[in-house]
Design a protein around this motif. Sequence first.
Motif, PDB file in Angstrom:
ATOM      1  N   SER A   9      -4.447   2.238   9.160  1.00 56.66           N
ATOM      2  CA  SER A   9      -4.903   1.481   7.988  1.00 56.66           C
ATOM      3  C   SER A   9      -5.700   2.324   7.274  1.00 56.66           C
ATOM      4  O   SER A   9      -6.253   3.455   7.296  1.00 56.66           O
ATOM      5  N   GLU A  10      -6.042   1.808   5.763  1.00 57.62           N
ATOM      6  CA  GLU A  10      -6.660   2.645   4.741  1.00 57.62           C
ATOM      7  C   GLU A  10      -8.115   2.819   5.236  1.00 57.62           C
ATOM      8  O   GLU A  10      -8.758   3.767   4.814  1.00 57.62           O
ATOM      9  N   SER A  11      -8.517   1.759   6.028  1.00 54.93           N
ATOM     10  CA  SER A  11      -9.880   2.056   6.258  1.00 54.93           C
ATOM     11  C   SER A  11     -10.331   2.893   7.714  1.00 54.93           C
ATOM     12  O   SER A  11     -11.290   3.466   7.931  1.00 54.93           O
ATOM     13  N   GLN A  12      -9.249   3.270   8.194  1.00 59.28           N
ATOM     14  CA  GLN A  12      -9.032   4.259   9.403  1.00 59.28           C
ATOM     15  C   GLN A  12      -9.027   5.800   8.945  1.00 59.28           C
ATOM     16  O   GLN A  12      -8.508   5.846   7.678  1.00 59.28           O
ATOM     17  N   HIS A  13      -9.474   6.724   9.596  1.00 63.33           N
ATOM     18  CA  HIS A  13      -9.402   8.112   9.438  1.00 63.33           C
ATOM     19  C   HIS A  13      -8.175   8.667  10.296  1.00 63.33           C
ATOM     20  O   HIS A  13      -8.463   8.421  11.501  1.00 63.33           O
ATOM     21  N   SER A  44       1.367   4.403   8.115  1.00 58.99           N
ATOM     22  CA  SER A  44       1.324   2.700   8.469  1.00 58.99           C
ATOM     23  C   SER A  44       2.343   2.487   9.619  1.00 58.99           C
ATOM     24  O   SER A  44       1.750   1.650  10.642  1.00 58.99           O
ATOM     25  N   LYS A 100       0.915  -1.373  -0.045  1.00 55.31           N
ATOM     26  CA  LYS A 100       0.004   0.005   0.002  1.00 55.31           C
ATOM     27  C   LYS A 100       0.873   1.236   0.050  1.00 55.31           C
ATOM     28  O   LYS A 100       0.528   2.230  -0.776  1.00 55.31           O
TER      29      LYS A 100
END
Length: 183
Positions: free
Chosen positions: A99-103, A94, A16
Amino acid sequence: NYGEHFDASFGPKWGKTLVSATAGSMIGIGEVVLLPLDALKVKAQTAPEQLRGRGVVEIFTKEGWSLYRGVGWTVARNAPGSFALFGGNAAAKSFMGISESQHATWTQDAIASCVGATASIAVAQPLDVVKTRVQNRPFNSPESGVSIILSLVRNEGFGAFFKGLTPKILVVGPKLVFSFTVA
């Protein structure tokens, strides 16, 4: 679309980060379409006499493609610089466990932005010095980037490639905090 390939090749965490870095690098390369505006900015800041008494339309008409002078140096600067900017930002997030799903929180975005900015400037600064000197020379000067590098090393030493690094980091870090958090 290539995220799965990057994840398979480098693992989900680094995959990512490298997708972000690669996308940033591609954006940086695409920025060369705006090079004439950057060239005029550099001239206005460092050699305003070359622009005095001339309108923008006149400059674009008369100088034409010469406003793209330094395009190769700009790509050589932007590709690794933008790779480091977006990759550094993604790596910092990271590392902080985002993660990508977290803001990310404002503070986390600010820290990641400063990490990315510092990495970008440190990587791109030597070529930025060359690009700026290529753009700063008079419109009719045939001096090449390679001759500028040789002259720079001969007359000013290798440290000249990092002139202005500290103030640039101090300015760009907060500017990118705004870009990544507010904009």
